[in-house]
Design an enzyme around this catalytic site. Structure first.
Site, mmCIF file in Angstrom:
data_model
loop_
_atom_site.group_PDB
_atom_site.id
_atom_site.type_symbol
_atom_site.label_atom_id
_atom_site.label_comp_id
_atom_site.label_asym_id
_atom_site.label_seq_id
_atom_site.Cartn_x
_atom_site.Cartn_y
_atom_site.Cartn_z
ATOM 1 N N ARG A 126 29.887 25.235 37.198
ATOM 2 C CA ARG A 126 29.000 24.128 37.543
ATOM 3 C C ARG A 126 28.985 23.946 39.063
ATOM 4 N NH1 ARG A 126 24.925 20.972 35.547
ATOM 5 N NH2 ARG A 126 25.306 18.744 35.656
ATOM 6 N N THR A 402 16.498 24.616 32.361
ATOM 7 C CA THR A 402 17.753 25.314 32.114
ATOM 8 C C THR A 402 17.454 26.476 31.176
ATOM 9 O OG1 THR A 402 18.891 23.243 32.435
ATOM 10 C CG2 THR A 402 20.037 24.832 31.059
ATOM 11 N N THR A 420 21.591 26.991 34.799
ATOM 12 C CA THR A 420 20.533 26.068 35.232
ATOM 13 C C THR A 420 20.415 25.939 36.745
ATOM 14 O OG1 THR A 420 19.693 23.821 34.881
ATOM 15 C CG2 THR A 420 22.053 24.008 35.246
ATOM 16 N N ASN A 422 18.646 22.997 37.167
ATOM 17 C CA ASN A 422 18.244 21.642 36.785
ATOM 18 C C ASN A 422 16.744 21.546 36.545
ATOM 19 O OD1 ASN A 422 18.791 19.115 35.890
ATOM 20 N ND2 ASN A 422 18.869 18.163 37.889
ATOM 21 N N ASP A 444 22.181 14.973 38.626
ATOM 22 C CA ASP A 444 22.974 14.743 37.407
ATOM 23 C C ASP A 444 24.132 13.778 37.660
ATOM 24 O OD1 ASP A 444 21.511 16.021 35.502
ATOM 25 O OD2 ASP A 444 22.610 17.900 35.577
ATOM 26 N N SER A 473 27.169 17.010 32.857
ATOM 27 C CA SER A 473 26.096 17.867 32.346
ATOM 28 C C SER A 473 25.922 17.622 30.857
ATOM 29 C CB SER A 473 26.482 19.323 32.586
ATOM 30 O OG SER A 473 25.587 20.200 31.937
ATOM 31 N N SER A 474 24.799 18.083 30.329
ATOM 32 C CA SER A 474 24.605 18.062 28.878
ATOM 33 C C SER A 474 24.679 19.466 28.287
ATOM 34 C CB SER A 474 23.229 17.471 28.532
ATOM 35 O OG SER A 474 23.146 16.148 28.978
ATOM 36 N N GLY A 495 18.161 19.426 29.219
ATOM 37 C CA GLY A 495 18.865 18.221 29.657
ATOM 38 C C GLY A 495 19.551 17.523 28.501
#
Ligand code: GLY
Length: 608
Positions: A126, A402, A420, A422, A444, A473-474, A495
């Protein structure tokens, strides 16, 4: 042959779908083993017309959101590479083929399951907040959030992690040389590919933002300043050079050398925050996955800084005791139970979740059966308003855009990864001469406690900006196992909808026993606590179901989820792959049916 999204195709698909539903109704009436198919409410394509979106295989299965990317992964397996080689090749190819969704300037997560050891590794690459970032970065002196600052332009970009992540995983587990896994992406960037409908749509939607930055304009717009259209050739020679440098020098080809120099020069020019220390200090994290169970199945998913795994386990825990099997997937009571569980998990996300390298998070409590039991006793007969989930509740006992791909082989080795930048084309900033887009992942974070991000998701101080911190994050690459063996691996872009889409597909497949294609194609709905809306994708719930849900207090709105689930199931000795029919992916399997086997084919891929 690929699916064409023309109106004629849609009409044909609709007819085929209705025909399938009719067949399913008749089949169900005669005791077919496909329960509830008649109830799923989404027009599915008939078998044989799912070209590209569904495949079967014995040796391997690859599902990605890009035709060339699936083929890049296959090339690695055919050369004797393993699932990690295939995943690395797919990642770099997707960075070329889906520049609107992912890329070298982004980040992501990956789950790797090794069959021999039964181990699952969660890899976190990330993006991180630059060291010079502050909590109020996106606020004016009066403490008001400045619109657009966290989504557009240089300050929206967090420190990229994708190149470090993929190379770290490949260095640890890959078998093929780095050059080989990067070769397909270099070829693709240099030779180019025909713009497909989703890319054309994203280019059109973001043309204005891309026009603001000369390198973005030169990369993604034509000489006359208009975006490339469907069918036109998109070449990315600058990106090809960057990929070649990475092939030669590894991470030093991105986080140092001319690529880093170009990135940092642009940061200085545009008053960005990323420094050489940020690039040199970026660290990939190998983490333990989040674990849960649903009936006989083990759920293995992405831990923090993803909220995805925790929320997925919480949703499934809350639903385990509900009589869903008796009700079926499309009963208003089922939708109410599922929506209430989704709502609860998003309220808990806002209150508790953040990067646990920086803040304390009660992970064990939130994912425990005890917490779900305590909450279940309060599960409401009617829809709850957001403020009803704000106050006291039993404390846990402890205390855009993503892309996703899934790759599995015959031995049960699996890679599931979500990557991603985003939003579509991230921050809109392209690094001059290097050809990649910088993410807008800073969005985010919580720009201010209680303020929604671009997905409408609310978070609190737990997810406030801090130097080096990773935004919540999701993204939730997920694996389901039974008796230690993989049953299902899946993930999706979109997302906050990622979590609920994965929950629905898992329920459809594991609980309602829909075939994998129908489990993915079935109607999707979503509730994220705030805003107070029960979203359902068009064409929406059956009118009587929508009326029943409205009578329960839900505000039902029709809206696309954006999810494009990429799933692989292990069914006996065959692998079953489905790339969401809502998207443009490609499922590629090998060796099914057995009669199609080529006797001259290469030796099977050896286990790791
Ligand atoms: N950038 C979307 C997510 O990580 O959830």
């Amino acid at each position: 042959m690929r699916l064409k999204r023309s109106p004629g195709w849609r009409a044909l698909a609709g007819m085929a779908g209705r025909a399938l539903v009719l067949v399913a109704v008749l089949a169900a009436a005669f005791g077919c083993s496909v329960p509830f198919l008649r109830e799923v409410g989404y027009a599915t394509l008939a078998q044989g017309e799912r070209n590209g979106h569904e495949a079967f295989g014995r040796d391997y299965m690859i599902v990605t959101q890009g035709e060339a990317s699936s083929r890049a992964a296959r090339e690695m397996l055919e050369r004797g590479g393993n699932v990690v080689d295939a995943a690395a090749a797919a990642s770099f190819a997707l960075a070329v083929e889906r520049p609107q969704s992912t890329g070298l300037g982004g980040g992501g997560f990956m789950l790797i399951h090794w069959a021999t050891s039964g181990e699952v590794i969660a890899v976190d690459f990330r993006e991180t907040a630059p060291r010079r970032a502050t909590e109020a970065l996106f606020q004016d002196p009066a403490g008001r959030v400045i619109p657009g600052l966290s989504t557009e332009g240089i300050r929206a970009a967090a420190v990229p992690g994708l190149v470090a992540g993929i190379l770290a995983v490949h260095g640890r587990y890959g078998k093929l040389p780095r050059r080989d896994v990067l070769a397909p992406s270099i070829r693709l960037a240099r030779r180019g590919f025909r713009v497909y409908p989703h890319l054309a749509q994203a280019l059109l939607a973001r043309a204005q933002a891309l026009r603001r930055f000369p390198a973005a304009r030169a990369t993604f717009l034509k000489a006359d300043g208009t975006p490339y259209r469907e069918g036109e050739l998109l070449r990315q020679p600058d990106l090809a050079r960057t990929l070649e440098t990475i092939a030669e020098r590894g991470t030093a080809g991105f986080y140092a050398g001319w690529v880093a120099d170009a990135l940092l020069a642009q940061q200085r020019e545009l008053n960005g925050l990323i420094t050489r220390d940020d690039l040199e200090g970026y660290q990939v994290r190998f983490r333990a996955p989040v674990l849960g169970t649903y009936r006989d199945y083990q759920i293995v998913s992405m831990p923090l800084p993803s909220a995805g795994g925790i929320q997925l386990v919480e949703i499934l825990n809350l639903l385990e005791a509900q009589p869903l099997g008796r009700l079926g997937p499309s009963a208003a009571e089922t939708i109410h139970s599922v929506a209430a569980a989704m709502q609860q998990s998003f309220a808990d996300r806002a209150r508790y979740l953040g990067d646990d390298d920086f803040v304390r998070v009660p992970v064990a409590g939130l994912t425990s059966k005890a917490y779900a039991r305590a909450l279940s006793q309060r599960l409401p007969a009617r829809a709850r308003k957001p403020w009803e989930l704000e106050g006291d509740r039993p404390l846990p006992p402890e205390g855009g855009e993503t892309t996703h791909f899934t790759i599995a082989d015959r031995w049960g080795n699996v890679v599931s990864s979500t990557q991603t930048i985003n939003g579509w084309f991230g921050s809109g900033v392209v690094v001059p001469g290097a050809g990649f887009v910088l993410n807008n992942e800073m969005d985010d974070f919580s720009a201010k406690p209680g303020m929604p991000n671009k997905f409408g998701v609310v978070s609190d101080r737990q997810n406030a900006i801090a130097p080096g911190k990773r935004p919540l994050s999701s993204m939730a690459p997920t694996l389901v196992r039974k008796n230690g063996r993989p049953v299902l691996a899946l993930g999706s872009p979109a997302g906050s909808r990622i979590i609920t889409c994965i929950a629905l597909v898992a329920l459809n497949y594991l609980q309602f026993q829909l075939p994998l294609y129908e489990a993915v194609a079935a109607l999707r709905y979503h509730h994220q606590w705030r805003p107070d809306e029960l979203e359902v994708e068009p064409p929406g719930f059956a009118p009587e179901t929508a009326r029943a849900l409205e009578a329960l207090g839900y505000r039902v709105v029709n809206r696309d989820s954006g999810c494009k689930v990429q799933a692989v199931a292990v069914e006996g000795d065959r692998l079953h792959g489905v790339s969401d029919p809502r998207g443009e992916g490609l499922a590629l399997g090998e060796d099914w049916p057995p009669l199609a086997r080529d006797p001259r084919r290469r030796a099977p891929i050896p286990p790791d």
